[in-house]
Design a protein around this motif. Sequence first.
Motif, PDB file in Angstrom:
ATOM      1  N   ASP A 174      10.282 -33.081  33.444  1.00 39.40           N
ATOM      2  CA  ASP A 174       9.223 -33.323  32.470  1.00 39.40           C
ATOM      3  C   ASP A 174       8.680 -31.986  32.011  1.00 39.40           C
ATOM      4  O   ASP A 174       8.742 -30.980  32.736  1.00 39.40           O
ATOM      5  CB  ASP A 174       8.093 -34.153  33.091  1.00 39.40           C
ATOM      6  N   ILE A 175       8.137 -31.965  30.814  1.00 34.01           N
ATOM      7  CA  ILE A 175       7.558 -30.726  30.283  1.00 34.01           C
ATOM      8  C   ILE A 175       6.241 -30.432  30.995  1.00 34.01           C
ATOM      9  O   ILE A 175       5.384 -31.307  31.126  1.00 34.01           O
ATOM     10  CB  ILE A 175       7.339 -30.834  28.763  1.00 34.01           C
ATOM     11  N   ASP A 176       6.086 -29.191  31.459  1.00 31.16           N
ATOM     12  CA  ASP A 176       4.827 -28.717  32.039  1.00 31.16           C
ATOM     13  C   ASP A 176       4.017 -28.104  30.897  1.00 31.16           C
ATOM     14  O   ASP A 176       4.396 -27.068  30.342  1.00 31.16           O
ATOM     15  CB  ASP A 176       5.111 -27.682  33.130  1.00 31.16           C
ATOM     16  N   ASP A 177       2.911 -28.751  30.527  1.00 30.25           N
ATOM     17  CA  ASP A 177       2.163 -28.353  29.326  1.00 30.25           C
ATOM     18  C   ASP A 177       1.666 -26.913  29.399  1.00 30.25           C
ATOM     19  O   ASP A 177       1.731 -26.179  28.403  1.00 30.25           O
ATOM     20  CB  ASP A 177       0.978 -29.302  29.110  1.00 30.25           C
ATOM     21  N   ALA A 178       1.164 -26.485  30.566  1.00 33.21           N
ATOM     22  CA  ALA A 178       0.626 -25.122  30.686  1.00 33.21           C
ATOM     23  C   ALA A 178       1.733 -24.083  30.517  1.00 33.21           C
ATOM     24  O   ALA A 178       1.577 -23.100  29.780  1.00 33.21           O
ATOM     25  CB  ALA A 178      -0.067 -24.956  32.034  1.00 33.21           C
ATOM     26  N   GLU A 179       2.861 -24.283  31.181  1.00 34.52           N
ATOM     27  CA  GLU A 179       3.967 -23.334  31.071  1.00 34.52           C
ATOM     28  C   GLU A 179       4.620 -23.407  29.697  1.00 34.52           C
ATOM     29  O   GLU A 179       5.066 -22.393  29.152  1.00 34.52           O
ATOM     30  CB  GLU A 179       4.998 -23.594  32.176  1.00 34.52           C
ATOM     31  N   ALA A 180       4.671 -24.606  29.112  1.00 33.47           N
ATOM     32  CA  ALA A 180       5.247 -24.742  27.769  1.00 33.47           C
ATOM     33  C   ALA A 180       4.448 -23.957  26.752  1.00 33.47           C
ATOM     34  O   ALA A 180       5.007 -23.383  25.804  1.00 33.47           O
ATOM     35  CB  ALA A 180       5.302 -26.222  27.383  1.00 33.47           C
ATOM     36  N   ALA A 181       3.117 -23.899  26.942  1.00 33.71           N
ATOM     37  CA  ALA A 181       2.279 -23.114  26.027  1.00 33.71           C
ATOM     38  C   ALA A 181       2.632 -21.630  26.108  1.00 33.71           C
ATOM     39  O   ALA A 181       2.643 -20.924  25.089  1.00 33.71           O
ATOM     40  CB  ALA A 181       0.805 -23.331  26.372  1.00 33.71           C
ATOM     41  N   VAL A 182       2.941 -21.150  27.325  1.00 28.67           N
ATOM     42  CA  VAL A 182       3.340 -19.747  27.482  1.00 28.67           C
ATOM     43  C   VAL A 182       4.687 -19.501  26.804  1.00 28.67           C
ATOM     44  O   VAL A 182       4.899 -18.470  26.155  1.00 28.67           O
ATOM     45  CB  VAL A 182       3.406 -19.385  28.987  1.00 28.67           C
TER      46      VAL A 182
END
Length: 576
Positions: A174-182
């Motif tokens: 699943d996409i990790d929202d915090a890391e995806a933002a980075v």
Amino acid sequence: MSRPLRALIYARYSTDLQSASSAEDQIRVCRQLCEAHGWHVVEEVRDEAISGASHLRQGFQRLHEAAQDGICDVIVAEALDRLSRDQEHMAGLYKRLAYHRVKIVTRSEGEIDEMRVSFGGLMSSQFLKQLAEKTRRGLEGRVMAGKSGGGNSYGYRVRRGFDTGGTVITGERDIDDAEAAVVRRIFADYDSGLSARSIAAALNAEGMAPPRSGGKGSGSWGSSTIQGNWRRGTGILNNELYVGVRVWNRQSFVKDPDTGKRQARLNPPEMWVTTEVPDLRIINAALWDRVKARQAGIREAMNPAGVSDPRPRPERAKRPDYLLSGLVRCDCCGSGYSMINRTRLGCSGARNRGAAVCTNRATIGREDLEERVLGGLRNRLMHPELIAAFVEAYRLAFNEAAGRRSSDHDAARKALAQAEAKIAGLLTAIEDGMYHPSMKTKMEALEALKMELTAKLAETPEPPALRLHPSLGDRYREEIGRLAEALQRPSTRPAATGILRGLIREIRVVPEADAPGGHHVELVGELAGILGLAEGQAGISRPDMTKPPRVARAVCSSGYVTVVAGTGFEPVTFRL
């Protein structure tokens, strides 16, 4: 009454996924075996969470040392594959133990002989090969079904839980929202013109957690973490999963037989397995294409001639540009020292990751560093203790070779005496009237054997007593004096450089304003031990020392010299 055999027990389990109690269980059953035979257990050795395909195991090496030191008569293990799963390593161990008259006994197979070593090594190698093939087949099927083939990329998390049938979910991400933002930030910053180095420094300054690396790496963002290798698909900017494409089997890994380390090799594109996973898309296609275009433009600018050879060619492997390239490390952060201009070295961590990782901005001249290392060699290798050690090593090698020749000579002489005795017996029987036609054939065979052994003894006379030439020490000094010349002469420089680099694990540079060149220099590796011996350090492990102290200090002309005498594969440290 003869003394009981001395037994050394060895236990090993392969990975962190196995329980540490496995080793305890192995030792327990081995102790039961020793008690049943009346053997006295002198030591227990174990290798925990390490593959039997590698010989670079502290416990495995201890078996060689124990046999050589004569502290045991038998090695006891649960099974032969606990000792090794590699044919070459198992055969080498058996050969060395047999030389020192040490037996191998396992609970499963009993006493091990050459046939069991050969057969067991073959079965273990086949087991590893088949296991790898089955694992790969299973991973390929999982990838073809749209699932992950293993590992986890930055920007995603492993999905935990059960499916509707109550089965544990595996291979889902699943996409990790915090890391995806980075990830989106990195792509946007690079697209706007920032370099990978600048982006990494900014992330470190903000305290942004870097990708997890399984306990390896520096624990911070670096330019290589972002830029990676475009051919191999490594690095944030090259991960196609961010645009919803999973690529598997892009590269394979082979183990170097000398070092035991895995080396990555790029597979041809037709072997890649590519699947669409739109649910895992983080970056839109337009941004991805712009980033790829900028990377291609930078590569073209750096290679205007367009020279390209995508095939890995080991024979074209890049040799170090300088004598100490890749060996110099910053003592402050552990990063490498690299060339920052034509003449000077500086900490790459401070330059590539920013002040949040390392504040060491001191530099040192490359030629000055090389001269300090080579100067230490020239001066300290002339120490009388090292010359004495050289002469003693020569004497031991000569005696070992002479011992083998003497053993062969004695065996041939004994066989000749037995043949002559049999011939005399046959002649006596014939004289007593006990002749039989078969005696003629036996007599001819014995006469032929006698001639063969007589010729062999004539060709291999008794080995002479060792007489050391009075100029042997002078020869040592002469060879050491040629060291610097060999490192400069084009014809001998590659070989001499390779030998020297093989003795040095790393060179630590400690920035200090009042030190020569602004740095203290510490050698780590076998060469450090040799230099420590030259200074007469008690902290260096020697053949006559069973348990050397871990740290010792002595004073030399340049101040305090720190010598760390470790055990197993720990390096030795020496300050120049």
